[in-house]
Design a protein around this motif. Structure first.
Motif, mmCIF file in Angstrom:
data_model
loop_
_atom_site.group_PDB
_atom_site.id
_atom_site.type_symbol
_atom_site.label_atom_id
_atom_site.label_comp_id
_atom_site.label_asym_id
_atom_site.label_seq_id
_atom_site.Cartn_x
_atom_site.Cartn_y
_atom_site.Cartn_z
ATOM 1 N N GLY A 19 0.835 -1.201 0.000
ATOM 2 C CA GLY A 19 0.000 0.000 0.000
ATOM 3 C C GLY A 19 0.862 1.239 0.000
ATOM 4 O O GLY A 19 0.689 2.136 0.819
ATOM 5 N N VAL A 20 1.809 1.273 -0.934
ATOM 6 C CA VAL A 20 2.860 2.290 -0.939
ATOM 7 C C VAL A 20 2.318 3.717 -0.868
ATOM 8 O O VAL A 20 2.649 4.474 0.049
ATOM 9 N N ARG A 21 1.453 4.059 -1.817
ATOM 10 C CA ARG A 21 0.962 5.433 -1.859
ATOM 11 C C ARG A 21 0.175 5.787 -0.590
ATOM 12 O O ARG A 21 0.390 6.841 0.000
ATOM 13 N N GLU A 22 -0.671 4.904 -0.188
ATOM 14 C CA GLU A 22 -1.484 5.156 1.006
ATOM 15 C C GLU A 22 -0.592 5.397 2.230
ATOM 16 O O GLU A 22 -0.827 6.297 3.027
ATOM 17 N N CYS A 23 0.435 4.583 2.347
ATOM 18 C CA CYS A 23 1.350 4.711 3.476
ATOM 19 C C CYS A 23 2.102 6.041 3.417
ATOM 20 O O CYS A 23 2.177 6.768 4.404
ATOM 21 N N LEU A 24 2.644 6.368 2.245
ATOM 22 C CA LEU A 24 3.420 7.608 2.110
ATOM 23 C C LEU A 24 2.552 8.851 2.326
ATOM 24 O O LEU A 24 2.997 9.852 2.885
ATOM 25 N N GLU A 25 1.295 8.778 1.866
ATOM 26 C CA GLU A 25 0.429 9.954 1.967
ATOM 27 C C GLU A 25 -0.134 10.159 3.367
ATOM 28 O O GLU A 25 -0.389 11.280 3.784
ATOM 29 N N ASN A 26 -0.339 9.055 4.080
ATOM 30 C CA ASN A 26 -1.082 9.175 5.341
ATOM 31 C C ASN A 26 -0.295 8.891 6.609
ATOM 32 O O ASN A 26 -0.745 9.215 7.701
ATOM 33 N N HIS A 27 0.841 8.258 6.463
ATOM 34 C CA HIS A 27 1.554 7.834 7.671
ATOM 35 C C HIS A 27 2.845 8.612 7.894
ATOM 36 O O HIS A 27 3.541 8.965 6.946
ATOM 37 N N GLU A 28 3.132 8.819 9.151
ATOM 38 C CA GLU A 28 4.399 9.442 9.515
ATOM 39 C C GLU A 28 5.543 8.506 9.092
ATOM 40 O O GLU A 28 5.448 7.295 9.262
ATOM 41 N N GLN A 29 6.601 9.088 8.523
ATOM 42 C CA GLN A 29 7.715 8.288 8.030
ATOM 43 C C GLN A 29 9.011 8.650 8.753
ATOM 44 O O GLN A 29 9.241 9.799 9.105
ATOM 45 N N TYR A 30 9.830 7.636 8.935
ATOM 46 C CA TYR A 30 11.214 7.870 9.317
ATOM 47 C C TYR A 30 11.942 8.111 7.999
ATOM 48 O O TYR A 30 11.972 7.238 7.135
ATOM 49 N N ILE A 31 12.484 9.305 7.814
ATOM 50 C CA ILE A 31 13.182 9.615 6.566
ATOM 51 C C ILE A 31 14.675 9.530 6.860
ATOM 52 O O ILE A 31 15.235 10.356 7.589
ATOM 53 N N CYS A 32 15.307 8.499 6.301
ATOM 54 C CA CYS A 32 16.713 8.254 6.584
ATOM 55 C C CYS A 32 17.551 9.446 6.119
ATOM 56 O O CYS A 32 17.501 9.840 4.950
ATOM 57 N N GLY A 33 18.307 10.009 7.038
ATOM 58 C CA GLY A 33 19.129 11.165 6.721
ATOM 59 C C GLY A 33 20.311 10.822 5.831
ATOM 60 O O GLY A 33 20.925 11.690 5.217
ATOM 61 N N SER A 34 20.630 9.532 5.749
ATOM 62 C CA SER A 34 21.787 9.105 4.971
ATOM 63 C C SER A 34 21.436 8.697 3.551
ATOM 64 O O SER A 34 22.133 9.056 2.604
#
Ligand SMILES: [Zn+2]
Ligand SMILES: [Zn+2]
Length: 148
Positions: A19-34
């Motif tokens: 559920g890639v799009r749904e997850c990216l649009e609605n859920h808080e993400q850990y965005i890897c700084g590296s």
């Protein structure tokens, strides 16, 4: 490709898995700084659970979410192999052997033979570029083009 020292993955656009799009649009993400990889870190407020709290079918998948466990618990968590009554194996992340024990006490149908993590990333580190937040619409579209 080499292993990202921050999020333990060689593939910097491998998550979210379902559920890639749904997850990216609605859920808080850990965005890897590296490496920029997004890992779902959304908390189900009712049950106080995040994706990494759930069992995984493979060790590889569990490793993809391990960083969110480490960051949440602020320590190196372990991935343990569990077996149910039918002999089916799954992988689950726990912050400590004690947390595993507690879980096994409440889930009598699960066993963990040697009670040693099958995987743990040695030393817990924090990184300066890390962000934990929801993506903007533009970022979602950009990330989606990079996945495919
Ligand atoms: Zn998600
Ligand atoms: Zn990374």
């Amino acid at each position: 490709m080499s292993l990202c020292k921050e999020c333990y993955s060689k593939h910097n656009r491998i998550t979210p898995l379902n559920g890639v799009r749904e997850c990216l649009e609605n859920h808080e993400q850990y965005i890897c700084g590296s490496c920029g990889r997004c890992i779902c870190i959304q908390k189900d407020e009712k049950r106080n659970l995040q994706r990494w709290n759930f069992p995984f079918q493979s060790l590889e998948t569990a490793i993809l979410y391990l960083r969110t466990a480490d960051v949440t618990e602020e320590k190196s968590c372990g991935i343990y192999c569990l077996t149910n009554n039918n002999g089916r194996e799954s992988y689950k992340i726990f912050s400590s052997d004690e947390a595993l024990d507690l879980y096994l006490k409440k889930n009598k149908n699960k066993r963990c033979s040697d009670k040693v993590p099958v995987y743990r990333f040695s030393a817990y580190q924090t990184f300066t570029g890390t962000q934990i937040r929801k993506l903007t619409t533009t970022e979602v579209e950009q990330y989606l083009t990079e996945i495919s």
